[in-house]
Write a protein that holds these residues in place. Structure first.
Motif, mmCIF file in Angstrom:
data_model
loop_
_atom_site.group_PDB
_atom_site.id
_atom_site.type_symbol
_atom_site.label_atom_id
_atom_site.label_comp_id
_atom_site.label_asym_id
_atom_site.label_seq_id
_atom_site.Cartn_x
_atom_site.Cartn_y
_atom_site.Cartn_z
ATOM 1 N N ALA A 270 -18.148 64.723 60.231
ATOM 2 C CA ALA A 270 -17.184 64.427 59.171
ATOM 3 C C ALA A 270 -15.758 64.515 59.712
ATOM 4 N N THR A 271 -14.863 63.760 59.131
ATOM 5 C CA THR A 271 -13.440 63.818 59.462
ATOM 6 C C THR A 271 -12.670 64.203 58.204
ATOM 7 N N THR A 272 -11.367 64.265 58.314
ATOM 8 C CA THR A 272 -10.553 64.614 57.146
ATOM 9 C C THR A 272 -10.518 63.489 56.122
ATOM 10 N N SER A 273 -10.939 62.290 56.527
ATOM 11 C CA SER A 273 -11.021 61.166 55.595
ATOM 12 C C SER A 273 -12.454 61.053 55.089
ATOM 13 N N PRO A 274 -12.675 61.090 53.788
ATOM 14 C CA PRO A 274 -14.044 61.015 53.258
ATOM 15 C C PRO A 274 -14.727 59.689 53.551
ATOM 16 N N HIS B 108 -11.821 59.085 72.539
ATOM 17 C CA HIS B 108 -11.233 58.775 71.239
ATOM 18 C C HIS B 108 -11.078 60.059 70.420
ATOM 19 N N GLN B 109 -9.948 60.224 69.780
ATOM 20 C CA GLN B 109 -9.685 61.441 69.022
ATOM 21 C C GLN B 109 -9.908 61.211 67.524
ATOM 22 N N ILE B 110 -10.598 62.163 66.916
ATOM 23 C CA ILE B 110 -10.771 62.145 65.469
ATOM 24 C C ILE B 110 -10.117 63.397 64.896
ATOM 25 N N THR B 111 -9.785 63.347 63.629
ATOM 26 C CA THR B 111 -9.142 64.483 62.968
ATOM 27 C C THR B 111 -10.154 65.178 62.067
ATOM 28 N N THR B 112 -10.444 66.422 62.388
ATOM 29 C CA THR B 112 -11.357 67.229 61.582
ATOM 30 C C THR B 112 -10.569 68.351 60.897
ATOM 31 N N GLY B 113 -11.268 69.216 60.185
ATOM 32 C CA GLY B 113 -10.597 70.335 59.531
ATOM 33 C C GLY B 113 -9.945 71.280 60.512
ATOM 34 N N ALA B 114 -10.430 71.247 61.781
ATOM 35 C CA ALA B 114 -9.862 72.115 62.819
ATOM 36 C C ALA B 114 -8.773 71.421 63.623
ATOM 37 N N GLY B 115 -8.400 70.189 63.237
ATOM 38 C CA GLY B 115 -7.376 69.459 63.957
ATOM 39 C C GLY B 115 -7.955 68.292 64.736
ATOM 40 N N TYR C 42 -19.372 56.086 67.920
ATOM 41 C CA TYR C 42 -19.034 55.036 66.967
ATOM 42 C C TYR C 42 -18.169 55.625 65.857
ATOM 43 N N LEU C 43 -17.090 54.925 65.542
ATOM 44 C CA LEU C 43 -16.267 55.311 64.409
ATOM 45 C C LEU C 43 -16.749 54.498 63.203
ATOM 46 N N CYS C 44 -17.062 55.196 62.122
ATOM 47 C CA CYS C 44 -17.665 54.550 60.952
ATOM 48 C C CYS C 44 -16.719 54.639 59.752
ATOM 49 N N HIS C 45 -16.648 53.561 59.015
ATOM 50 C CA HIS C 45 -15.887 53.531 57.767
ATOM 51 C C HIS C 45 -16.757 52.885 56.708
ATOM 52 N N PRO D 92 -4.979 48.555 64.643
ATOM 53 C CA PRO D 92 -4.660 47.506 63.668
ATOM 54 C C PRO D 92 -5.901 46.790 63.135
ATOM 55 N N LEU D 93 -6.902 46.567 63.987
ATOM 56 C CA LEU D 93 -8.118 45.905 63.522
ATOM 57 C C LEU D 93 -8.860 46.796 62.528
ATOM 58 N N ARG D 94 -8.941 48.077 62.827
ATOM 59 C CA ARG D 94 -9.622 48.998 61.911
ATOM 60 C C ARG D 94 -8.898 49.054 60.565
ATOM 61 N N ARG D 95 -7.571 49.096 60.598
ATOM 62 C CA ARG D 95 -6.810 49.157 59.345
ATOM 63 C C ARG D 95 -6.971 47.872 58.534
ATOM 64 N N PHE D 96 -7.080 46.744 59.219
ATOM 65 C CA PHE D 96 -7.326 45.477 58.523
ATOM 66 C C PHE D 96 -8.654 45.529 57.769
ATOM 67 N N LEU D 97 -9.698 46.040 58.404
ATOM 68 C CA LEU D 97 -11.004 46.137 57.765
ATOM 69 C C LEU D 97 -10.976 47.141 56.618
ATOM 70 N N GLU D 98 -10.293 48.256 56.832
ATOM 71 C CA GLU D 98 -10.223 49.277 55.788
ATOM 72 C C GLU D 98 -9.466 48.757 54.563
ATOM 73 N N THR D 99 -8.387 48.036 54.802
ATOM 74 C CA THR D 99 -7.612 47.475 53.692
ATOM 75 C C THR D 99 -8.448 46.482 52.892
ATOM 76 N N GLY D 100 -9.292 45.736 53.588
ATOM 77 C CA GLY D 100 -10.153 44.770 52.918
ATOM 78 C C GLY D 100 -11.428 45.355 52.369
ATOM 79 N N GLN D 101 -11.563 46.709 52.435
ATOM 80 C CA GLN D 101 -12.760 47.386 51.920
ATOM 81 C C GLN D 101 -14.026 46.881 52.600
ATOM 82 N N ILE D 102 -13.920 46.632 53.909
ATOM 83 C CA ILE D 102 -15.054 46.175 54.699
ATOM 84 C C ILE D 102 -15.565 47.343 55.543
ATOM 85 N N GLY D 103 -16.821 47.665 55.415
ATOM 86 C CA GLY D 103 -17.393 48.742 56.204
ATOM 87 C C GLY D 103 -17.509 48.355 57.663
ATOM 88 N N TYR D 104 -17.406 49.341 58.530
ATOM 89 C CA TYR D 104 -17.564 49.049 59.964
ATOM 90 C C TYR D 104 -18.218 50.221 60.680
#
Length: 305
Positions: free
Chosen positions: A142-146, A98-105, A165-168, A78-90
């Motif tokens: 890289a993840t499936t989200s640019p 922690h799991q990330i989604t790549t082209g291979a799943g 670190y997860l970066c947005h 929820p905290l990450r989505r709040f920052l993403e919605t506000g267009q705030i980099g993190y």
């Protein structure tokens, strides 16, 4: 909990919240009443408290582009989505599982780190430390989200020691920029150290909820005074370092420290002062610190080579 502010000019604490556990505090209404906690104070997790402080900073018009924090906050969706919605980099630290989604799943962060080729690691500095540049190996996945990527840090002395670190970033940024933001997380520890040593941040002996907030506000104000004064003085010419025996030429001293500003402020505001004597010893201390830093950096360079 504290919200810190870091820039190239300095760092300080902006906001504070007192975390109250649900069972031992919020559920015990009598205990809360005795401590002066308002009746409408409900339970809030640490990520929720951080969000509230960030929202206050936004409302106050504080200029900032990035947020960084440790795993307790990076693993909170929820905290990450709040920052993403506000267009705030993190750049938020996350756990190794922690799991990330790549082209291979979907894949765990530590699992994908094992598959990174040697050529993909880049050696970059996090900035100067007490004993020289803090260098690590870094890789960006890289993840499936640019707009979202996984940043991995590897220790030079202990390659098995990894940090994730997860970066947005709403707009594309370089690896060096993400590394710079990740390194800014350590400035909160510097705020704590300086706040405890120079602004008695940890010397409170209060028993009431309002008293804690009042004390912390005053301590943070004192720390902000030191930070602003240091940033102001950093724009002035430093006194020359005439130690020709060690440098072979005239150099410049380090920026005056918060400790030295506090010492000068206390000395120059007391009665019957000898301003020339005080300033003389201040310059001597700054030059001594400069030589010590130079020795540390030289030793680190010798180790690196």
């Amino acid at each position: 909990m504290f919200l810190g502010y870091a820039s190239t000019r300095g760092r300080a604490l902006l906001d504070r919240e007192l975390y109250l556990p649900r069972l031992s505090w919020i559920a015990d209404t009598d205990r809360c009443a005795q401590a002066g906690i308002p009746d409408d104070t409900g339970f809030a997790t640490k990520p929720q408290l951080l969000r509230a402080m960030i929202e206050r900073a936004i409302t106050a018009g504080v200029p900032f582009s990035w947020v960084t924090a440790d795993e307790a906050y990076g693993d909170n969706g929820p905290l990450r989505r709040f920052l993403e919605t506000g267009q705030i980099g993190y750049v938020l630290a996350v756990a190794r599982d922690h799991q990330i989604t790549t082209g291979a799943g979907k894949v765990r962060a530590d699992v994908i780190a094992e598959k990174i080729p040697k050529a993909a690691w880049q050696r970059l500095s996090c900035g100067p430390g007490a004993k020289g540049e803090r260098r690590y190996d870094w890789a960006l996945i890289a993840t499936t989200s640019p707009a979202q990527r996984l940043l991995i840090r590897r220790s030079l002395s202990t390659p098995s020691a990894l940090a994730f670190y997860l970066c947005h970033s709403p707009a594309p940024v370089s690896l060096s920029r993400l590394v710079s933001v990740a390194s800014a997380r350590w400035t909160i520890e510097e705020c704590f150290r300086t706040g405890k040593n120079e602004a008695v941040l940890d010397r409170y002996q209060v028993r009431l909820y309002p008293a804690w907030y009042r004390y912390m506000t005053l301590a943070m104000l004192a720390l902000a005074f030191l930070a602003v004064t240091r940033a102001t003085l950093a724009g002035e010419p430093n006194p020359p370092d005439h130690d020709h025996m060690t440098t072979g030429s005239v150099g410049h001293t380090i920026v005056i420290s918060a400790n030295e500003i506090r010492r000068l402020f206390a000395s120059l505001t007391r009665p019957s002062i000898d301003e020339h004597h005080i300033r003389h010893w201040s310059v001597w201390r700054i030059r001594h610190q400069t030589r010590a830093r130079r020795a540390h950096y030289q030793r680190q360079r010798n180790i690196d080579h």
